[in-house]
Enzyme design. Sequence first.
Site, PDB file in Angstrom:
ATOM      1  CD  GLU A 167      17.400  -5.928  12.961  1.00 16.40           C
ATOM      2  OE1 GLU A 167      16.702  -6.199  11.965  1.00 16.40           O
ATOM      3  OE2 GLU A 167      16.908  -5.595  14.076  1.00 16.40           O
ATOM      4  CG  ASP A 179       3.120  -8.132  12.036  1.00 13.89           C
ATOM      5  OD1 ASP A 179       4.367  -8.134  12.035  1.00 13.89           O
ATOM      6  OD2 ASP A 179       2.436  -7.336  11.367  1.00 13.89           O
ATOM      7  NE  ARG A 237      -0.390  -0.192   4.986  1.00 17.98           N
ATOM      8  CZ  ARG A 237       0.166   0.804   5.652  1.00 17.98           C
ATOM      9  NH1 ARG A 237       0.113   2.018   5.161  1.00 17.98           N
ATOM     10  NH2 ARG A 237       0.791   0.598   6.790  1.00 17.98           N
ATOM     11  NE  ARG A 254      18.837 -10.587   3.389  1.00 15.87           N
ATOM     12  CZ  ARG A 254      20.109 -10.391   3.065  1.00 15.87           C
ATOM     13  NH1 ARG A 254      20.771 -11.304   2.369  1.00 15.87           N
ATOM     14  NH2 ARG A 254      20.748  -9.300   3.451  1.00 15.87           N
ATOM     15  CE1 TYR A 298       8.230 -10.712   9.775  1.00 13.84           C
ATOM     16  CE2 TYR A 298       6.224  -9.412   9.570  1.00 13.84           C
ATOM     17  CZ  TYR A 298       7.393  -9.715  10.228  1.00 13.84           C
ATOM     18  OH  TYR A 298       7.722  -9.026  11.373  1.00 13.84           O
ATOM     19  NE  ARG A 346       0.477   6.392   9.008  1.00 11.97           N
ATOM     20  CZ  ARG A 346       0.890   5.829  10.135  1.00 11.97           C
ATOM     21  NH1 ARG A 346       1.505   6.566  11.055  1.00 11.97           N
ATOM     22  NH2 ARG A 346       0.703   4.549  10.352  1.00 11.97           N
ATOM     23  NE  ARG A 356      15.174  -3.482  13.118  1.00 12.98           N
ATOM     24  CZ  ARG A 356      13.958  -3.929  13.398  1.00 12.98           C
ATOM     25  NH1 ARG A 356      12.934  -3.092  13.424  1.00 12.98           N
ATOM     26  NH2 ARG A 356      13.746  -5.197  13.672  1.00 12.98           N
TER      27      ARG A 356
END
Length: 377
Positions: free
Chosen positions: A306, A356, A178, A255, A354, A182, A285
């Site tokens: 990371e 969550d 998407r 990965r 993947y 914003r 990050r």
Amino acid sequence: MSYPSDILIVGAGFSGAVVAHELSVNLENPPKITVIDQRNHIGGNCHTERDSKTDVMIHRYGPHIFHTDNEGTWNYVNSFVKFRPFVNRVKAKYQNQIYSLPVNLHTINQLFGQSLNPEEAKRFIDLQADRTIDEPSNFEEQALKFLGEKLYKAFFFGYTKKQWGCDPKELPASILKRLPIRFNYDDNYYSDPYQGIPEEGYTEIVRKMLDHPNVNVQLGVKFHPENSNQKYDHVFYSGPIDEYFGYRFGKLGYRTVYFEREDGEGDFQGNAVINYCDESVPWTRIHEHKHFMPWEKNDKTIWFKEFSKETEDSDIPYYPKRLISDMEKFQKYQEVLEKQSGVTFLGRLATYRYMDMHHVIQEAREVASKFIYDFAR
């Protein structure tokens, strides 16, 4: 039909723990359940532990912020451990400047040196977007079509290349599902109404899920399907699907990440997560874990750089790559899977997608409910 009396669950993360809990508390005569995990702890990649040096609660395998739009799932996890409100406000460092993510009105104005209002920003980004691209065929084209080159290069190109280890042109357009932008000043990384972090850590939730006299947890135990399947009435498997079938069609691409730890006093970066978007910076990050529990006060701090790399035999797989060659192999594994009996595949690794935490928990509850229903008919 009588219920299986001896069940094996492979994996002591949320998938396995939820199934073990649901079967234990929702059956009048719960089966004997053995939960095994090849690691030396429960909780899977959501494992948290109190650091002995700094007393900071750390997420050993990287940051995990629980978020969902499902009130039932939110109430479910809170029935084990109280969740404290937490809003993930990710920052991004690009060319020695700090920006807010997701890309929002502040990010746009800062990057382009503007002071646009929402409607002006929409028109401005529409001018930046590459409208010559009709149907994007890859990640880069998808980003250019919606964002234009400058936003894409600043926040997506370098980070994506480091994260996935390949040119963004090689990645499917579906990764950018998407418009990641914003047109207001909302810097909440997620849009779900329920967001938080358990005040006792994620491992405590899993521990309570597995706390039942009929559940036997065995850590440091490797699963071998050729031996285990014959010993149990049913197996719930949450490990890698290609490993289950002995890699007969080849290994699926993943990965993985690894971390470099640093300790200090006070506050290192002032935020939980900062992405490093420049391709020249090797890490993706930095997460400073004291900021994930702002209700605690710590004079000391701990942070992790990371890094992302290809998954090797000794690594823990994190993110399924799902390239065309991977999906061709996965389809073959699925065809073999459909012929299996006495085993249920669930979770991120077993379904090669993947997910969550809230997706994992919802799926596991549904799997357990269906299992109970099927044997009640």
